[in-house]
Each structure stands twice: as C-alpha cells, then as structure tokens.
Scaffold this motif. Sequence first.
Motif, PDB file in Angstrom:
ATOM      1  N   VAL A 108     -44.520  22.082 -31.979  1.00 27.43           N
ATOM      2  CA  VAL A 108     -44.121  22.094 -32.381  1.00 27.43           C
ATOM      3  C   VAL A 108     -43.948  23.804 -31.807  1.00 27.43           C
ATOM      4  CG1 VAL A 108     -43.775  23.322 -35.467  1.00 27.43           C
ATOM      5  CG2 VAL A 108     -44.866  20.932 -34.982  1.00 27.43           C
ATOM      6  N   LEU A 109     -42.536  23.655 -31.591  1.00 27.52           N
ATOM      7  CA  LEU A 109     -42.175  25.260 -31.135  1.00 27.52           C
ATOM      8  C   LEU A 109     -41.561  26.515 -32.162  1.00 27.52           C
ATOM      9  CD1 LEU A 109     -40.259  23.856 -28.010  1.00 27.52           C
ATOM     10  CD2 LEU A 109     -42.644  24.847 -28.119  1.00 27.52           C
ATOM     11  N   LEU A 110     -42.007  26.912 -32.541  1.00 28.29           N
ATOM     12  CA  LEU A 110     -41.406  28.216 -32.604  1.00 28.29           C
ATOM     13  C   LEU A 110     -39.916  28.991 -31.990  1.00 28.29           C
ATOM     14  CD1 LEU A 110     -40.974  30.478 -35.615  1.00 28.29           C
ATOM     15  CD2 LEU A 110     -43.368  31.893 -34.733  1.00 28.29           C
ATOM     16  N   VAL A 111     -39.228  29.062 -32.882  1.00 29.49           N
ATOM     17  CA  VAL A 111     -37.754  29.773 -32.119  1.00 29.49           C
ATOM     18  C   VAL A 111     -37.240  30.694 -32.680  1.00 29.49           C
ATOM     19  CG1 VAL A 111     -35.426  29.169 -30.388  1.00 29.49           C
ATOM     20  CG2 VAL A 111     -37.038  27.922 -30.693  1.00 29.49           C
ATOM     21  N   SER A 112     -37.315  32.376 -32.365  1.00 38.03           N
ATOM     22  CA  SER A 112     -37.165  32.977 -32.717  1.00 38.03           C
ATOM     23  C   SER A 112     -36.011  33.880 -32.122  1.00 38.03           C
ATOM     24  CB  SER A 112     -38.033  34.560 -32.979  1.00 38.03           C
ATOM     25  OG  SER A 112     -38.929  34.165 -31.750  1.00 38.03           O
ATOM     26  N   ASN A 113     -35.452  34.843 -33.051  1.00 35.78           N
ATOM     27  CA  ASN A 113     -34.122  35.268 -32.395  1.00 35.78           C
ATOM     28  C   ASN A 113     -32.784  35.480 -32.150  1.00 35.78           C
ATOM     29  OD1 ASN A 113     -33.310  38.647 -32.337  1.00 35.78           O
ATOM     30  ND2 ASN A 113     -33.157  37.919 -29.710  1.00 35.78           N
ATOM     31  N   LEU A 114     -33.061  33.969 -33.219  1.00 36.84           N
ATOM     32  CA  LEU A 114     -31.608  33.186 -33.314  1.00 36.84           C
ATOM     33  C   LEU A 114     -29.985  33.462 -33.782  1.00 36.84           C
ATOM     34  CD1 LEU A 114     -33.372  29.867 -33.820  1.00 36.84           C
ATOM     35  CD2 LEU A 114     -32.359  30.293 -31.679  1.00 36.84           C
ATOM     36  N   ASN A 115     -29.353  33.061 -33.530  1.00 37.22           N
ATOM     37  CA  ASN A 115     -27.714  33.837 -34.327  1.00 37.22           C
ATOM     38  C   ASN A 115     -27.627  33.248 -35.413  1.00 37.22           C
ATOM     39  OD1 ASN A 115     -24.851  33.917 -35.575  1.00 37.22           O
ATOM     40  ND2 ASN A 115     -24.518  34.634 -32.320  1.00 37.22           N
ATOM     41  N   GLU A 116     -27.758  33.717 -36.208  1.00 37.83           N
ATOM     42  CA  GLU A 116     -28.052  32.874 -37.355  1.00 37.83           C
ATOM     43  C   GLU A 116     -26.430  32.656 -38.184  1.00 37.83           C
ATOM     44  OE1 GLU A 116     -29.593  35.145 -41.223  1.00 37.83           O
ATOM     45  OE2 GLU A 116     -29.782  36.200 -39.805  1.00 37.83           O
ATOM     46  N   GLU A 117     -25.578  33.568 -37.663  1.00 34.64           N
ATOM     47  CA  GLU A 117     -24.075  33.193 -38.258  1.00 34.64           C
ATOM     48  C   GLU A 117     -23.640  31.373 -37.573  1.00 34.64           C
ATOM     49  OE1 GLU A 117     -22.520  34.750 -40.661  1.00 34.64           O
ATOM     50  OE2 GLU A 117     -24.535  35.842 -40.509  1.00 34.64           O
ATOM     51  N   MET A 118     -24.305  31.066 -36.730  1.00 33.77           N
ATOM     52  CA  MET A 118     -23.771  29.592 -35.684  1.00 33.77           C
ATOM     53  C   MET A 118     -24.499  28.840 -35.651  1.00 33.77           C
ATOM     54  SD  MET A 118     -20.909  31.479 -34.430  1.00 33.77           S
ATOM     55  CE  MET A 118     -20.199  31.049 -32.861  1.00 33.77           C
ATOM     56  N   VAL A 119     -26.510  29.338 -35.329  1.00 30.12           N
ATOM     57  CA  VAL A 119     -26.787  27.955 -35.127  1.00 30.12           C
ATOM     58  C   VAL A 119     -26.739  26.886 -36.174  1.00 30.12           C
ATOM     59  CG1 VAL A 119     -29.358  29.312 -36.240  1.00 30.12           C
ATOM     60  CG2 VAL A 119     -29.818  27.642 -33.905  1.00 30.12           C
ATOM     61  N   THR A 120     -27.256  25.873 -35.317  1.00 27.98           N
ATOM     62  CA  THR A 120     -27.562  24.543 -36.804  1.00 27.98           C
ATOM     63  C   THR A 120     -28.330  23.769 -36.162  1.00 27.98           C
ATOM     64  OG1 THR A 120     -25.807  23.158 -35.636  1.00 27.98           O
ATOM     65  CG2 THR A 120     -25.042  24.672 -37.229  1.00 27.98           C
ATOM     66  N   PRO A 121     -29.203  22.981 -36.966  1.00 25.33           N
ATOM     67  CA  PRO A 121     -30.066  21.694 -36.108  1.00 25.33           C
ATOM     68  C   PRO A 121     -29.564  21.570 -35.181  1.00 25.33           C
ATOM     69  CG  PRO A 121     -30.055  22.017 -38.809  1.00 25.33           C
ATOM     70  CD  PRO A 121     -29.214  22.917 -38.319  1.00 25.33           C
ATOM     71  N   GLN A 122     -27.998  20.242 -35.116  1.00 21.61           N
ATOM     72  CA  GLN A 122     -27.410  20.101 -33.839  1.00 21.61           C
ATOM     73  C   GLN A 122     -27.611  20.551 -33.317  1.00 21.61           C
ATOM     74  OE1 GLN A 122     -26.455  16.889 -34.769  1.00 21.61           O
ATOM     75  NE2 GLN A 122     -26.382  16.616 -33.103  1.00 21.61           N
ATOM     76  N   SER A 123     -27.336  21.805 -32.438  1.00 20.61           N
ATOM     77  CA  SER A 123     -27.064  22.460 -31.880  1.00 20.61           C
ATOM     78  C   SER A 123     -28.234  22.517 -30.758  1.00 20.61           C
ATOM     79  CB  SER A 123     -26.266  23.973 -31.982  1.00 20.61           C
ATOM     80  OG  SER A 123     -27.577  25.064 -32.571  1.00 20.61           O
ATOM     81  N   LEU A 124     -29.988  23.166 -32.180  1.00 24.01           N
ATOM     82  CA  LEU A 124     -30.775  23.336 -31.456  1.00 24.01           C
ATOM     83  C   LEU A 124     -31.237  21.716 -31.034  1.00 24.01           C
ATOM     84  CD1 LEU A 124     -32.387  25.851 -33.791  1.00 24.01           C
ATOM     85  CD2 LEU A 124     -32.164  26.445 -31.866  1.00 24.01           C
ATOM     86  N   PHE A 125     -31.128  20.503 -31.711  1.00 25.99           N
ATOM     87  CA  PHE A 125     -31.761  19.350 -31.201  1.00 25.99           C
ATOM     88  C   PHE A 125     -30.662  19.327 -29.975  1.00 25.99           C
ATOM     89  CE2 PHE A 125     -30.078  15.368 -29.742  1.00 25.99           C
ATOM     90  CZ  PHE A 125     -31.285  14.259 -30.564  1.00 25.99           C
ATOM     91  N   THR A 126     -29.556  19.940 -29.385  1.00 26.51           N
ATOM     92  CA  THR A 126     -28.554  19.085 -28.181  1.00 26.51           C
ATOM     93  C   THR A 126     -29.640  20.244 -27.062  1.00 26.51           C
ATOM     94  OG1 THR A 126     -27.039  19.067 -29.776  1.00 26.51           O
ATOM     95  CG2 THR A 126     -26.677  19.459 -26.792  1.00 26.51           C
ATOM     96  N   LEU A 127     -29.601  21.640 -27.638  1.00 27.83           N
ATOM     97  CA  LEU A 127     -30.183  21.897 -26.549  1.00 27.83           C
ATOM     98  C   LEU A 127     -32.218  21.640 -25.916  1.00 27.83           C
ATOM     99  CD1 LEU A 127     -30.153  24.601 -24.859  1.00 27.83           C
ATOM    100  CD2 LEU A 127     -30.120  26.188 -25.703  1.00 27.83           C
ATOM    101  N   PHE A 128     -32.524  21.907 -27.454  1.00 31.87           N
ATOM    102  CA  PHE A 128     -34.072  21.478 -26.701  1.00 31.87           C
ATOM    103  C   PHE A 128     -34.150  19.775 -26.404  1.00 31.87           C
ATOM    104  CE2 PHE A 128     -34.250  25.483 -28.822  1.00 31.87           C
ATOM    105  CZ  PHE A 128     -35.536  26.138 -27.762  1.00 31.87           C
ATOM    106  N   GLY A 129     -33.254  18.972 -26.594  1.00 25.62           N
ATOM    107  CA  GLY A 129     -33.029  17.907 -26.262  1.00 25.62           C
ATOM    108  C   GLY A 129     -33.245  17.468 -24.674  1.00 25.62           C
ATOM    109  N   VAL A 130     -32.532  18.838 -23.686  1.00 30.16           N
ATOM    110  CA  VAL A 130     -32.348  18.508 -22.102  1.00 30.16           C
ATOM    111  C   VAL A 130     -33.799  18.050 -21.594  1.00 30.16           C
ATOM    112  CG1 VAL A 130     -32.118  19.961 -20.356  1.00 30.16           C
ATOM    113  CG2 VAL A 130     -29.927  19.959 -22.374  1.00 30.16           C
ATOM    114  N   TYR A 131     -35.035  18.792 -22.827  1.00 29.30           N
ATOM    115  CA  TYR A 131     -36.185  18.821 -21.594  1.00 29.30           C
ATOM    116  C   TYR A 131     -37.299  18.223 -22.691  1.00 29.30           C
ATOM    117  CZ  TYR A 131     -34.194  22.680 -19.701  1.00 29.30           C
ATOM    118  OH  TYR A 131     -33.400  23.088 -19.106  1.00 29.30           O
ATOM    119  N   GLY A 132     -36.999  17.318 -23.615  1.00 28.86           N
ATOM    120  CA  GLY A 132     -37.696  17.027 -24.344  1.00 28.86           C
ATOM    121  C   GLY A 132     -37.066  15.287 -25.874  1.00 28.86           C
TER     122      GLY A 132
END
Length: 531
Positions: A339-363
């Motif tokens: 489990v990773l903790l990701v901080s300093n995200l742009n809370e107006e823009m970020v979604t679970p789907q966008s994090l899934f797509t970006l982090f999905g490049v590495y696993g």
Amino acid sequence: MDGIVTEVAVGVKRGSDELLSGSVLSSPSSNMSSMVVTANGNDSKKFKGEDKMDGAPSRVLHIRKLPGEVTETEVIALGLPFGKVTNILMLKGKNQAFLELATEEAAITMVNYYSAVTPHLRNQPIYIQYSNHKELKTDNTLNQRAQAVLQAVTAVQTANTPLSGTAVSESAVTPAQSPVLRIIIDNMYYPVTLDVLHQIFTKFGAVLKIITFTKNNQFQALLQYGDPVNAQQAKLALDGQNIYNACCTLRIDFSKLVNLNVKYNNDKSRDYTRPDLPSGDGQPALDPAIAAAFAKETSLLAVPGALSPLAIPNAAAAAAAAAAGRVGMPGVSAGGNTVLLVSNLNEEMVTPQSLFTLFGVYGDVQRVKILYNKKDSALIQMADGNQSQLAMNHLNGQKMYGKIIRVTLSKHQTVQLPREGLDDQGLTKDFGNSPLHRFKKPGSKNFQNIFPPSATLHLSNIPPSVAEEDLRTLFANTGGTVKAFKFFQDHKMALLQMATVEEAIQALIDLHNYNLGESHHLRVSFSKSTI
C-alpha cells in the motif's frame, strides 16, 4: 626455409614463440605481394623471436598458452564473435594456434577486446596477438580435422535467421561445446532485464553478447561467453535457480548457435565487444561514456567462482537492477508493503480512475481510496511489494494536475472498502478485476517496458484508419503541445512527444484505453526513446 618470426602482443610487451613445424615462413622483408604462413602439420622445429617493437595489425592472430586438450571448435569460437573465421592452424605439441579472420578490422576488434579482458579456455588464461603474417596457407590433407570444423561452422554461419529483429549467425557445433546459452525464465512475475542477466552470468566468465526476446509468451535470452567452458559452468550452477525469491526461475540449455550477430546495443540486445554499435530505430543512442565502460565493466565483473543461490534482494543483480530503477530495492521482498500513501494531490481534479491509470504503468492497482477528510491524499494498493516499490521510485516527485506529488509506503496493509450501503462519494474504488491490468500475464512484454515518466509516449493498438493528424489532434486536446510524432513501420505503434513530462503524464491519464473505433483501445506508456 627457416625464418625468424617476431610477434607483438597488444598492450603488453611479451617475448613470444611462434612455433611452426617444418614451415615455410615468408619474413616481412620478403617481396611476395602477400605474406603467407604455410604449414605441413609437422611441428618439430621451433622458430623463436623476441618482441622488439610494435607489430602492424594483421588478420592472422597467434594464440599461445592453449590448454593441452583444447579443440579446434573452442579456438574458432574465440574469433566468431568478432567476424568470420577463414582459417585455423593448431600446433598441438606447442599449445599454440594461428587463427585467420576474414578482415583485419575483425582481428583488431578481437585483439582490442581481449587486451582488456584476458581470454580463458578451460579456466586457463591464453594470449592473443597479431602475427607478422598476413595470410595463413595450410596443407588441407594434413590439417583435415581443423578444416572440417571450420567448414561446418562457416556453412551454417552464412545462414542468418532473423530473431526479434536481430540476426543470429548459426554455427553448428556439438551442444556441450557451444559458448552460447539459451535461457528461458519461468514464473516471471517481476522484470528481468538484460543488465540483470549480465550481472548474474558474468560471475562465470566474460559475457560477450546478449539478445533478449519474447517467444511463446515467454521471456527468453541468448547469451554468449568467450569460452564454452564458462557456458558449461554457468549452466551447471544456475539452471533451476530463482532470480528473485520464489519466482523468475532460470531454465538453461546450450544453444545450437556458437555465435550471435548483434546489430544494436539497446535494452533488448547488446554486444559488449562492439560498444560502437547503433541503438536501432526508435532507441536512444548509447551514451559514449557508457559505451567506453562496456569493456572495462566486463573485465571487472568476469570473476571466476560459483555464485551463491540467487535469492535476490541480496544478490548483486538486485542492486544493479534497482539502481537502474527497474525492480524493487534490495531488502523489499515480493511480499513487502503493497500500500502506497500519495499526498499533495490536486483535490479538485484527482479521481480514483486517474490514479489507477497512472500507477497502473508500474503495477496492477487493486484498490484506490481518496481520503474523505484529506482529499489531497490517497491510499493505493498494488498487487505486491515490488510493484509498490517501482511505482514509488518512478512517481514520487512527478507533477500530476499541476502539483508535485509525494509517494511513500503506507503503514496500512490493505485498503478497506466502504461498508455496504455506505456512500463515500465514489472516493474508494476496487480495481481487482480490471481488464486493464498490464502485468496479469507472467512473462508479458510489459515487464520489459517499464520506464520512468518521460515526455515521449509509446502508443500501440492503433487501427489502420487512424492517421498521424488524428493522433496529434487527440493528444493536443489534453492541454499540451505535440512536439514530434513517428509511426513504426507497421503503423500499429507510434512514438509521440509532448512538450514536457507533465503534459505526457496528463495525456497518458486521459488517453490510455481511449476507444479509437474498430474495437481498438489505445495503449499508452512512457518510452525511453526520443524522436
């Protein structure tokens, strides 16, 4: 005619004997148009010469201090990595041989390489130097065995078979004598790179060349030593070993090939004897400093001796691979923190789907939870500890939606899903059964294509009807500038360069899995190439 023969060892001044029996040797002062060494196979007389000055390069090489039992095939194999071998003369009683290559350039490359890396046959150092003679003429009736071996090698050497874009010269010898190993990796749950293989196999001798490819959905490699004995030792010690704990099992056989013809030095193939090779279409050129270090590195790493079991996190290979940022750091086993903790995200823009797509490049992302009381932070659960480490190494400090994100390992072991019936505003999402996981399939090519975020993106699964202009427009609409574009030959893949890494990250998040029509969903990943 009895003659004086002087030989010069490259890089080292050595006295040397060229011992030819009943030979006719034309000295350098002879007025014959090309200098010739002839031999009638009887080696009773000696011709000695002290090495007084540097001799000129020649395509005929003089090899000394050969082990008594060495075969013609083993001596020919020394020269094959550098070019075609056109003749050989073994002086068995004197533990010496002459080897003639097709070109002087090939001989120079060979001497230069072996002056940096001492060649060994059967665990014994041997010495290679230029002969004063420009051509080797042998009496074929008395040199039949050597000629037969040479003909067998040459016959097949001319039949190049393409393999994953790399030509391989096939030269038949008996399997146990081949300096080339065929390596298959079973249960490949983590990336195994060319550099990892090089680190592991150089424990047994100088590795000259490596070619990696995927065949029948399995990652495979061909690896060539300078000496068949090194190949035999490596096979005995490594066959059946795991590279990482409980996975990535090495299956090793002798190849039918005795020489690999590598055309490009890149992350798929490498010829350590030819640092000058191009990197190939769409690949970055090798940094000259790295190229210069190739021969040096090989000589430093060629330490004979057995390798302890390969339970990498602890072995040198993991350190090398981790330094390259390709696999988890040593000490983080496959079962480490997922489990990773990701901080300093742009809370107006970020979604679970966008994090899934970006982090999905590495696993393979299993679950994402944006924290309800702190919406600039999220927990991301990867499939295993190696993947979470990879994602952290590559994404910590990158810009996403205009903000520099921080990625650290979380103390949580899993990401909890909300209780049934509880609405958490879509902040938690389970991706466990997503069809978009890149690393589900063991041995997938995606394991070899894990690169840091870069301005250049690799696009694949492009349908025939989609043109360059369509893709340029599509990517410009993500809010960035398309700087360059290049289709691969088959038009199913392309490289596309955005103005910045941040723009490329945004484009990947927006357009990976984009439906281009004709049931083609665009695949987007980071490339290490530039256009």
